[in-house]
Design a protein around this motif. Structure first.
Motif, PDB file in Angstrom:
ATOM      1  N   PRO A 268       0.167   5.359  -1.025  1.00 22.58           N
ATOM      2  CA  PRO A 268       1.274   4.827  -1.825  1.00 22.58           C
ATOM      3  C   PRO A 268       2.608   5.377  -1.332  1.00 22.58           C
ATOM      4  N   VAL A 269       3.670   4.623  -1.548  1.00 20.62           N
ATOM      5  CA  VAL A 269       4.989   5.025  -1.073  1.00 20.62           C
ATOM      6  C   VAL A 269       5.405   6.361  -1.666  1.00 20.62           C
ATOM      7  N   ALA A 270       5.149   6.564  -2.933  1.00 20.53           N
ATOM      8  CA  ALA A 270       5.549   7.822  -3.577  1.00 20.53           C
ATOM      9  C   ALA A 270       4.908   9.025  -2.894  1.00 20.53           C
ATOM     10  N   ASP A 271       3.649   8.905  -2.535  1.00 22.36           N
ATOM     11  CA  ASP A 271       2.960  10.004  -1.856  1.00 22.36           C
ATOM     12  C   ASP A 271       3.506  10.196  -0.444  1.00 22.36           C
ATOM     13  N   ALA A 272       3.815   9.076   0.218  1.00 17.94           N
ATOM     14  CA  ALA A 272       4.376   9.168   1.572  1.00 17.94           C
ATOM     15  C   ALA A 272       5.706   9.910   1.558  1.00 17.94           C
ATOM     16  N   GLY A 310       7.255  -0.843   0.195  1.00 18.74           N
ATOM     17  CA  GLY A 310       6.012  -1.112  -0.511  1.00 18.74           C
ATOM     18  C   GLY A 310       6.133  -0.924  -2.006  1.00 18.74           C
ATOM     19  N   ASP A 311       7.245  -0.342  -2.456  1.00 21.27           N
ATOM     20  CA  ASP A 311       7.444  -0.096  -3.885  1.00 21.27           C
ATOM     21  C   ASP A 311       8.612  -0.903  -4.440  1.00 21.27           C
ATOM     22  N   GLY A 312       9.003  -1.968  -3.743  1.00 23.31           N
ATOM     23  CA  GLY A 312      10.077  -2.810  -4.233  1.00 23.31           C
ATOM     24  C   GLY A 312      11.449  -2.460  -3.705  1.00 23.31           C
ATOM     25  N   ARG A 313      11.547  -1.398  -2.908  1.00 24.06           N
ATOM     26  CA  ARG A 313      12.815  -1.050  -2.274  1.00 24.06           C
ATOM     27  C   ARG A 313      12.522  -0.486  -0.886  1.00 24.06           C
ATOM     28  N   PHE A 314      13.577  -0.109  -0.175  1.00 25.84           N
ATOM     29  CA  PHE A 314      13.418   0.431   1.173  1.00 25.84           C
ATOM     30  C   PHE A 314      13.870   1.881   1.199  1.00 25.84           C
ATOM     31  N   HIS A 315      13.254   2.665   2.095  1.00 27.30           N
ATOM     32  CA  HIS A 315      13.567   4.078   2.226  1.00 27.30           C
ATOM     33  C   HIS A 315      13.787   4.362   3.709  1.00 27.30           C
ATOM     34  N   LEU A 316      15.017   4.731   4.069  1.00 23.14           N
ATOM     35  CA  LEU A 316      15.355   5.028   5.450  1.00 23.14           C
ATOM     36  C   LEU A 316      15.038   6.501   5.733  1.00 23.14           C
ATOM     37  N   VAL A 317      14.178   6.704   6.712  1.00 21.33           N
ATOM     38  CA  VAL A 317      13.700   8.047   7.063  1.00 21.33           C
ATOM     39  C   VAL A 317      14.206   8.397   8.454  1.00 21.33           C
ATOM     40  N   ASP A 318      14.987   9.470   8.586  1.00 19.27           N
ATOM     41  CA  ASP A 318      15.505   9.856   9.896  1.00 19.27           C
ATOM     42  C   ASP A 318      15.739  11.367   9.932  1.00 19.27           C
ATOM     43  N   ARG A 319      16.366  11.835  11.004  1.00 20.06           N
ATOM     44  CA  ARG A 319      16.715  13.243  11.199  1.00 20.06           C
ATOM     45  C   ARG A 319      15.532  14.187  10.956  1.00 20.06           C
ATOM     46  N   PRO A 320      14.478  14.073  11.763  1.00 19.52           N
ATOM     47  CA  PRO A 320      13.341  14.978  11.600  1.00 19.52           C
ATOM     48  C   PRO A 320      13.722  16.416  11.935  1.00 19.52           C
ATOM     49  N   ASP A 321      13.024  17.347  11.322  1.00 23.25           N
ATOM     50  CA  ASP A 321      13.239  18.774  11.558  1.00 23.25           C
ATOM     51  C   ASP A 321      12.879  19.092  13.012  1.00 23.25           C
ATOM     52  N   GLU A 377       3.360  -4.184  -0.665  1.00 25.03           N
ATOM     53  CA  GLU A 377       3.644  -4.340  -2.092  1.00 25.03           C
ATOM     54  C   GLU A 377       2.441  -4.896  -2.840  1.00 25.03           C
ATOM     55  N   ARG A 378       1.710  -5.777  -2.195  1.00 22.29           N
ATOM     56  CA  ARG A 378       0.546  -6.379  -2.846  1.00 22.29           C
ATOM     57  C   ARG A 378      -0.611  -5.398  -2.972  1.00 22.29           C
ATOM     58  N   ASP A 379      -0.790  -4.535  -1.924  1.00 25.58           N
ATOM     59  CA  ASP A 379      -1.954  -3.661  -1.881  1.00 25.58           C
ATOM     60  C   ASP A 379      -1.679  -2.248  -2.392  1.00 25.58           C
ATOM     61  N   GLY A 380      -0.399  -1.944  -2.690  1.00 27.39           N
ATOM     62  CA  GLY A 380      -0.077  -0.599  -3.138  1.00 27.39           C
ATOM     63  C   GLY A 380      -0.021   0.423  -2.018  1.00 27.39           C
TER      64      GLY A 380
END
Length: 427
Positions: A268-272, A310-321, A377-380
């Motif tokens: 799930p997106v929250a766990d990711a 996957g949760d109805g919005r987008f999350h931009l992930v960048d700048r890794p440690d 979004e359909r599969d969670g």
């Protein structure tokens, strides 16, 4: 089959073959029996759509449906045999190379389809740039064994000096003649195919290509399958020493490079997002898909960047440690490889932070960004949208013998499947 063995050539060795093609009078339309390549079909929606388009759609050969793998492969072989017996498909009367054109708006691509002599990566003739999944190669090999056919061509890219001579000159002259088939598929692409049988023109192409190498733009699993099946057939030269390909000169017709996205089916997106906390910068985006992709492109210009959905919005992930990257990304490879988004995704995010194995039950590879988001979004699950890699980076790594993580790139436009097949029984 040409009796001249492939080992006698230092460059590309393309030979004519008797193409298997649909008989237009026996199908609803040529457009209705074609399909995208097998790994681009979005299951199950795309599969059902193609199956219902025409009872003879090529998807019944490239993605046969049955409970067990051996039943699927046997079903495909029986279907092909039945179509040939019923006159749904027929072999062209003489061996040919085929000039193939795809056009949509301002986009125009032309190339030549033929049977290419197989070579090892160490030969430097055909350059792979991605790893493959053994289970996919095994499945494709079983399908080719059962059908004794190359059902869809690989897409290979080579570069001439840009001058109109050799293969390019033959292609342009041929395109002025009436084609043997023409159709427009539902994606808006028009397709035209010409048969080249004149010995002088075949010789012109053979001489020209003998000085070139090619990059596998699309079809790494099929290429690996060709090599596996060649090793199983020890009578040489023979039909299993060759594989069906489309060669495109990117000096004249540059390919488009797109990303291949990941669907993490059980995450799930929250766990990711929780697992990324403290290791990456994460920003929520309440925007459209296109706006989110634009933001991804802007961030990717500065370094590694990904888009989660996957949760109805987008999350931009960048700048890794940086310390995390140094600890997780394998050393001993060129910097261009270590900094690839796909490398960071697999080594740092999937392996270390999310602990997700790269297996079909956990990860689905999807070419279309909207389809990836919709399924997540359909599969969670979580869709990880990627930014494409530049072609010059891919080619430079391939020339160094460095393979990228599997499914790192998607070159196109890809040839439509179903326009011409190659039977190994006829060769």
């Amino acid at each position: 089959m040409n009796n001249e063995g492939p080992a006698a050539h230092d460059g590309l060795h393309l030979i004519p073959f008797r193409g298997l093609r649909y008989v237009p009078e026996r199908v609803g339309s040529l457009a209705a029996v074609t399909s995208p390549p097998y790994d681009v079909v979005v299951r199950p929606d795309g599969l059902h759509h193609l199956e219902s388009a025409d009872p003879h759609n090529i998807v019944r050969l490239i993605l046969p449906q049955a409970a067990l793998p051996e039943d699927r492969h046997r079903q495909a072989a029986e279907t092909l045999s039945r179509w040939l017996a019923e006159g749904v498909m027929a072999a062209d009367p003489e061996p040919a190379l085929y000039v193939y054109e795809q056009r949509k708006g301002d986009l125009l691509q032309r190339g030549v389809i033929g049977a290419l002599a197989l070579s090892e990566p160490s030969d430097g003739v055909v350059l792979p740039h991605e790893d493959v999944m053994p289970e996919v190669v095994a499945d494709r090999a079983a399908l080719m064994r059962s059908t004794a056919a190359n059902l869809e061509p690989l897409l290979l890219a080579y570069r001439s000096g840009g001058e109109l001579s050799g293969t390019g000159a033959v292609i342009e002259r041929t395109s002025l003649c009436p084609p043997v088939l023409a159709t427009t598929t539902e994606d808006g692409f028009s397709h035209r195919l010409w048969s080249v049988t004149d010995p002088a023109e075949l010789g012109e192409i053979r001489l020209d290509l003998s000085s070139h190498q090619a990059l596998i733009a699309d079809g790494h699993h099929r290429w690996a399958t060709y090599l596996r099946l060649r090793a199983e057939h020890t009578t040489s030269p023979g039909p299993w020493d060759y594989g069906l390909v489309l060669l495109v000169d990117t000096a004249r017709y540059p390919l488009q490079v797109r990303a291949i996205h990941r669907l993490l089916r059980r995450l799930p997106v929250a766990d990711a997002l929780a697992a990324l906390d403290g290791s990456f910068r994460v920003r929520g985006l309440d925007v459209s898909l296109q706006q989110a992709l634009d933001a991804l492109a802007e961030a990717a210009a500065e370094g590694n960047a990904f888009l989660l959905a996957g949760d109805g919005r987008f999350h931009l992930v960048d700048r890794p440690d940086p310390e995390l990257l140094a600890d997780t990304v394998p050393g001993g490879r060129p910097a261009a490889w270590r900094t690839l988004d796909a490398t960071v995704l697999h080594a740092t995010m999937l392996d270390r932070l999310w602990r997700i194995p790269d297996t079909p039950e956990h990860i689905t590879y999807i070419h279309d960004s909207l389809a990836a988001v919709t399924q997540a979004e359909r599969d969670g699950g979580t869709a990880v949208l990627m930014h494409p890699v530049r072609e010059d980076v891919v080619r430079d790594l391939a020339r160094e013998g460095v393979t990228m993580p599997r499914k790192s790139t998607s070159f196109g436009p890809k040839p439509a499947t179903g326009l011409v097949l190659r039977s190994l029984d006829l060769d």
